[in-house]
Scaffold this active site. Structure first.
Site, PDB file in Angstrom:
ATOM      1  N   GLY A  87      11.618  19.751  39.126  1.00  0.00           N
ATOM      2  CA  GLY A  87      11.244  19.813  37.705  1.00  0.00           C
ATOM      3  C   GLY A  87      10.341  20.989  37.390  1.00  0.00           C
ATOM      4  O   GLY A  87       9.587  20.955  36.412  1.00  0.00           O
ATOM      5  N   GLY A  88      10.440  22.042  38.183  1.00  0.00           N
ATOM      6  CA  GLY A  88       9.540  23.194  38.022  1.00  0.00           C
ATOM      7  C   GLY A  88       9.850  24.066  36.816  1.00  0.00           C
ATOM      8  O   GLY A  88       9.100  25.003  36.525  1.00  0.00           O
ATOM      9  N   ALA A  89      10.948  23.770  36.101  1.00  0.00           N
ATOM     10  CA  ALA A  89      11.224  24.534  34.876  1.00  0.00           C
ATOM     11  C   ALA A  89      10.686  23.797  33.647  1.00  0.00           C
ATOM     12  O   ALA A  89      10.870  24.237  32.516  1.00  0.00           O
ATOM     13  CB  ALA A  89      12.723  24.779  34.727  1.00  0.00           C
ATOM     14  N   GLY A  90      10.038  22.667  33.875  1.00  0.00           N
ATOM     15  CA  GLY A  90       9.465  21.895  32.771  1.00  0.00           C
ATOM     16  C   GLY A  90       8.038  22.344  32.478  1.00  0.00           C
ATOM     17  O   GLY A  90       7.545  23.325  33.045  1.00  0.00           O
ATOM     18  N   PHE A  91       7.392  21.604  31.614  1.00  0.00           N
ATOM     19  CA  PHE A  91       6.044  21.967  31.155  1.00  0.00           C
ATOM     20  C   PHE A  91       5.038  21.971  32.315  1.00  0.00           C
ATOM     21  O   PHE A  91       4.448  22.998  32.659  1.00  0.00           O
ATOM     22  CB  PHE A  91       5.648  20.979  30.047  1.00  0.00           C
ATOM     23  CG  PHE A  91       4.215  21.009  29.649  1.00  0.00           C
ATOM     24  CD1 PHE A  91       3.578  22.217  29.366  1.00  0.00           C
ATOM     25  CD2 PHE A  91       3.491  19.824  29.529  1.00  0.00           C
ATOM     26  CE1 PHE A  91       2.244  22.235  28.985  1.00  0.00           C
ATOM     27  CE2 PHE A  91       2.162  19.834  29.138  1.00  0.00           C
ATOM     28  CZ  PHE A  91       1.538  21.036  28.872  1.00  0.00           C
ATOM     29  N   ILE A  92       4.847  20.819  32.948  1.00  0.00           N
ATOM     30  CA  ILE A  92       3.839  20.745  34.018  1.00  0.00           C
ATOM     31  C   ILE A  92       4.357  21.440  35.280  1.00  0.00           C
ATOM     32  O   ILE A  92       3.618  22.156  35.963  1.00  0.00           O
ATOM     33  CB  ILE A  92       3.472  19.275  34.322  1.00  0.00           C
ATOM     34  CG1 ILE A  92       2.941  18.596  33.053  1.00  0.00           C
ATOM     35  CG2 ILE A  92       2.429  19.198  35.427  1.00  0.00           C
ATOM     36  CD1 ILE A  92       2.761  17.088  33.181  1.00  0.00           C
ATOM     37  N   GLY A  93       5.650  21.241  35.582  1.00  0.00           N
ATOM     38  CA  GLY A  93       6.223  21.838  36.790  1.00  0.00           C
ATOM     39  C   GLY A  93       6.087  23.356  36.793  1.00  0.00           C
ATOM     40  O   GLY A  93       5.807  23.964  37.833  1.00  0.00           O
TER      41      GLY A  93
ATOM     42  N   THR B  63       2.549   8.881  35.483  1.00  0.00           N
ATOM     43  CA  THR B  63       1.820   8.874  34.218  1.00  0.00           C
ATOM     44  C   THR B  63       0.880   7.679  34.105  1.00  0.00           C
ATOM     45  O   THR B  63       1.119   6.645  34.744  1.00  0.00           O
ATOM     46  CB  THR B  63       2.852   8.828  33.064  1.00  0.00           C
ATOM     47  OG1 THR B  63       2.197   8.458  31.868  1.00  0.00           O
ATOM     48  CG2 THR B  63       3.933   7.784  33.310  1.00  0.00           C
ATOM     49  N   ASP B  64      -0.128   7.798  33.253  1.00  0.00           N
ATOM     50  CA  ASP B  64      -1.001   6.647  32.989  1.00  0.00           C
ATOM     51  C   ASP B  64      -0.291   5.602  32.121  1.00  0.00           C
ATOM     52  O   ASP B  64      -0.780   4.488  31.971  1.00  0.00           O
ATOM     53  CB  ASP B  64      -2.315   7.090  32.327  1.00  0.00           C
ATOM     54  CG  ASP B  64      -2.140   7.784  30.984  1.00  0.00           C
ATOM     55  OD1 ASP B  64      -0.988   8.059  30.585  1.00  0.00           O
ATOM     56  OD2 ASP B  64      -3.164   8.046  30.318  1.00  0.00           O
ATOM     57  N   GLU B  65       0.876   5.983  31.557  1.00  0.00           N
ATOM     58  CA  GLU B  65       1.570   5.039  30.673  1.00  0.00           C
ATOM     59  C   GLU B  65       2.104   3.830  31.428  1.00  0.00           C
ATOM     60  O   GLU B  65       2.442   2.814  30.818  1.00  0.00           O
ATOM     61  CB  GLU B  65       2.696   5.753  29.911  1.00  0.00           C
ATOM     62  CG  GLU B  65       2.149   6.891  29.071  1.00  0.00           C
ATOM     63  CD  GLU B  65       3.157   7.473  28.088  1.00  0.00           C
ATOM     64  OE1 GLU B  65       4.064   6.754  27.657  1.00  0.00           O
ATOM     65  OE2 GLU B  65       2.999   8.657  27.755  1.00  0.00           O
TER      66      GLU B  65
ATOM     67  N   TYR C 133      10.592   4.750  28.839  1.00  0.00           N
ATOM     68  CA  TYR C 133      10.081   5.847  29.684  1.00  0.00           C
ATOM     69  C   TYR C 133       9.074   5.315  30.699  1.00  0.00           C
ATOM     70  O   TYR C 133       9.223   5.526  31.910  1.00  0.00           O
ATOM     71  CB  TYR C 133       9.430   6.929  28.814  1.00  0.00           C
ATOM     72  CG  TYR C 133       8.516   7.862  29.593  1.00  0.00           C
ATOM     73  CD1 TYR C 133       9.038   8.748  30.534  1.00  0.00           C
ATOM     74  CD2 TYR C 133       7.128   7.851  29.402  1.00  0.00           C
ATOM     75  CE1 TYR C 133       8.197   9.601  31.257  1.00  0.00           C
ATOM     76  CE2 TYR C 133       6.289   8.698  30.120  1.00  0.00           C
ATOM     77  CZ  TYR C 133       6.830   9.562  31.045  1.00  0.00           C
ATOM     78  OH  TYR C 133       5.993  10.400  31.773  1.00  0.00           O
TER      79      TYR C 133
ATOM     80  N   LYS D 153       9.177   5.087  34.869  1.00  0.00           N
ATOM     81  CA  LYS D 153       8.200   5.719  35.755  1.00  0.00           C
ATOM     82  C   LYS D 153       7.529   4.665  36.634  1.00  0.00           C
ATOM     83  O   LYS D 153       7.257   4.905  37.819  1.00  0.00           O
ATOM     84  CB  LYS D 153       7.135   6.475  34.943  1.00  0.00           C
ATOM     85  CG  LYS D 153       7.627   7.700  34.204  1.00  0.00           C
ATOM     86  CD  LYS D 153       8.138   8.815  35.108  1.00  0.00           C
ATOM     87  CE  LYS D 153       7.048   9.520  35.895  1.00  0.00           C
ATOM     88  NZ  LYS D 153       7.578  10.707  36.640  1.00  0.00           N
TER      89      LYS D 153
HETATM   90  P1  NAD Z   1       9.269  18.056  31.058  1.00  0.00           P
HETATM   91  O1  NAD Z   1      10.185  17.182  30.290  1.00  0.00           O
HETATM   92  O2  NAD Z   1       8.614  19.211  30.377  1.00  0.00           O
HETATM   93  O3  NAD Z   1      10.041  18.659  32.318  1.00  0.00           O
HETATM   94  C1  NAD Z   1      10.893  17.901  33.121  1.00  0.00           C
HETATM   95  C2  NAD Z   1      11.699  18.855  33.990  1.00  0.00           C
HETATM   96  O4  NAD Z   1      12.543  18.057  34.841  1.00  0.00           O
HETATM   97  C3  NAD Z   1      12.618  19.777  33.191  1.00  0.00           C
HETATM   98  O5  NAD Z   1      12.518  21.099  33.682  1.00  0.00           O
HETATM   99  C4  NAD Z   1      14.000  19.214  33.437  1.00  0.00           C
HETATM  100  O6  NAD Z   1      15.024  20.205  33.415  1.00  0.00           O
HETATM  101  C5  NAD Z   1      13.834  18.616  34.829  1.00  0.00           C
HETATM  102  N1  NAD Z   1      14.816  17.540  35.089  1.00  0.00           N
HETATM  103  C6  NAD Z   1      15.118  16.480  34.287  1.00  0.00           C
HETATM  104  N2  NAD Z   1      16.088  15.734  34.866  1.00  0.00           N
HETATM  105  C7  NAD Z   1      16.356  16.319  36.064  1.00  0.00           C
HETATM  106  C8  NAD Z   1      17.250  15.998  37.116  1.00  0.00           C
HETATM  107  N3  NAD Z   1      18.059  14.935  37.067  1.00  0.00           N
HETATM  108  N4  NAD Z   1      17.255  16.801  38.207  1.00  0.00           N
HETATM  109  C9  NAD Z   1      16.449  17.892  38.276  1.00  0.00           C
HETATM  110  N5  NAD Z   1      15.614  18.252  37.296  1.00  0.00           N
HETATM  111  C10 NAD Z   1      15.564  17.471  36.196  1.00  0.00           C
HETATM  112  O7  NAD Z   1       8.204  17.084  31.698  1.00  0.00           O
HETATM  113  P2  NAD Z   1       6.647  17.329  31.982  1.00  0.00           P
HETATM  114  O8  NAD Z   1       5.886  17.007  30.773  1.00  0.00           O
HETATM  115  O9  NAD Z   1       6.469  18.646  32.623  1.00  0.00           O
HETATM  116  O10 NAD Z   1       6.377  16.167  33.044  1.00  0.00           O
HETATM  117  C11 NAD Z   1       6.578  16.392  34.427  1.00  0.00           C
HETATM  118  C12 NAD Z   1       6.258  15.130  35.181  1.00  0.00           C
HETATM  119  O11 NAD Z   1       4.920  14.732  34.947  1.00  0.00           O
HETATM  120  C13 NAD Z   1       7.125  13.942  34.796  1.00  0.00           C
HETATM  121  O12 NAD Z   1       7.442  13.234  35.968  1.00  0.00           O
HETATM  122  C14 NAD Z   1       6.251  13.120  33.881  1.00  0.00           C
HETATM  123  O13 NAD Z   1       6.585  11.767  33.929  1.00  0.00           O
HETATM  124  C15 NAD Z   1       4.887  13.398  34.471  1.00  0.00           C
HETATM  125  N6  NAD Z   1       3.765  13.310  33.524  1.00  0.00           N
HETATM  126  C16 NAD Z   1       3.787  14.011  32.341  1.00  0.00           C
HETATM  127  C17 NAD Z   1       2.685  13.954  31.492  1.00  0.00           C
HETATM  128  C18 NAD Z   1       2.643  14.751  30.210  1.00  0.00           C
HETATM  129  O14 NAD Z   1       1.705  14.604  29.426  1.00  0.00           O
HETATM  130  N7  NAD Z   1       3.587  15.642  29.944  1.00  0.00           N
HETATM  131  C19 NAD Z   1       1.589  13.167  31.831  1.00  0.00           C
HETATM  132  C20 NAD Z   1       1.608  12.475  33.039  1.00  0.00           C
HETATM  133  C21 NAD Z   1       2.694  12.560  33.873  1.00  0.00           C
END
Ligand code: NAD
Length: 372
Positions: free
Chosen positions: A9-15, A134-136, A159, A163
């Protein structure tokens, strides 16, 4: 020796923040991501050509592809973030949440366990799998108290339930197989590269475009905000030094009511990009999210005490940085607003949406989004 970290998930926000942090720290990083609507390689532009960074488009549910990634990259650590992450989308359709968050985590656990079992000596002892949650999963708090690691799981949304299920799988793998896993449970993140469906970027971008600023219910729900780069540092510490089989809560001790977050963003914009009237005048109260948890608050004492972590950013400094980042980085968000998500309301249950009358601007806003 250079450590090798497999990030999902490294192309996402936190990743993407985690990848940028690890690459800057000198780790060798393999980012595997399916590039769903939430995945964006532009968020990795600053490290895309770094010699210690690689990307592979892989769905974590594809067990063969995941096993191959382990075999070729041979990681010392895994930071598992890939997930469907938006509560409102989970309310509209849970399928992808069950698939990625539960089945995908199972697939990652099995591939990582096979890899770990084939290791020996120091490599085997050092291997770690960090599941990012998540804390959720803890459900909702009333006015007082905060979540500790022992708080009972009580998820409210599809969601958070998915989790929670994943967290239980990870704990079970640690207990049953002695698999070296650690879990982190973090509060709401915010910061640069945040997909514009989430509250803070949505408010910034709607405000810039002089669109209504949707606030669910009366805006009294409380979230505990953490700047994303503080989270990335916490995850690096936990994967390196967290105790096997343990959970760590991550949070910045920054509780805010949603309405105050929105007003805060408006006040910053009034200063940085003034318009004729205050941005607050765009606020529109809309139908609340079904099952909306009232309050989240994280007690991060364990992480602070055991691993010496501290959030570096206050909410005020972090939000100011974030607003400035969105004002300066239109190249990043414009294609998303135009082609992926334009700011429409998500997470309205069809039946309820039908009952909403078009009497107020708020309900009109909610209605305008039905069917999107
Ligand atoms: P995000 O939605 O921005 O990114 C998720 C990433 O996962 C995307 O790049 C997406 O392409 C990838 N992805 C989705 N399905 C996939 C699959 N089947 N195979 C491979 N890649 C896949 O999410 P985020 O906000 O960066 O959250 C990252 C993690 O942190 C999640 O597990 C989330 O539950 C957890 N988290 C998020 C928050 C928050 O505030 N955003 C808080 C606590 C925990």
């Amino acid at each position: 020796m250079q450590r090798k970290v497999l990030v999902t998930g490294g192309a996402g926000f936190i990743g993407s923040a985690v990848c940028r942090h690890l690459v800057a720290e000198g780790a060798s990083v393999l980012n595997i991501d399916a590039l769903t609507y939430a995945g964006n390689l532009e968020s990795l532009a600053t490290i895309g050509n770094a010699p210690n960074y690689r990307f592979a488009k892989i769905d974590i549910c594809d067990r063969r592809a995941v096993a191959e990634a382990f075999a070729t990259f041979h990681p010392d650590q895994v930071i598992h973030l890939a997930a469907e992450s938006h509560v409102d989308r989970s309310i509209m359709a849970g399928d992808a949440f069950i698939q990625t968050n539960i089945v995908g985590t199972f697939s990652m656990l099995e591939a990582a366990r096979a890899h770990w079992q084939a290791l020996s000596g120091r490599e085997r002892d050092a291997f770690r799998f960090l599941h990012v949650s998540t804390d959720e999963v803890y459900g909702s708090l009333s006015e007082n108290g905060s979540f500790v690691e022992e708080t009972r799981y009580d998820p409210s949304s599809p969601y958070s339930a998915s989790k929670a299920a994943a967290d239980h799988l990870v704990s079970a793998w640690a207990r049953t197989y002695g698999f070296p896993a650690v879990i982190s449970n973090c509060s709401n993140n915010y910061g640069p590269y945040h997909f514009p469906e989430k509250l803070i970027p949505l408010i910034i971008l709607n405000a810039i475009h002089l669109k209504p600023l949707p606030v669910y219910g009366a805006g009294l729900n409380v979230r505990d905000w953490l700047y994303v780069e503080d989270h990335a540092r916490a995850l690096d510490l936990i994967v390196a030094h967290g105790r096997i089989g343990e959970k760590y809560n991550v949070g910045g001790r920054n509780e805010r009511r949603n309405i105050d977050v929105v007003r805060g963003v408006c006040a910053i914009l009034d200063r940085l990009r003034p318009m004729k009237r205050p941005y607050e005048s765009l606020i529109a109260f809309v139908t609340d999210r079904p099952g909306h948890d009232l309050r989240y608050a994280i007690d991060a004492t364990k992480l602070e005490r055991e691993l010496g972590w501290r959030a570096l950013e206050t909410f005020d400094s972090g939000v100011e940085k974030t607003v400035r980042w969105y004002l300066d980085n239109e190249w990043w968000w414009r294609p998303l607003r135009e082609k992926v998500y334009a700011g429409e309301r998500l997470g309205v249950i069809a039946e309820e949406a039908g009952q909403t009358s078009a009497r107020s601007p708020a309900s009109r806003l909610a209605q305008a989004t039905i069917g999107n």
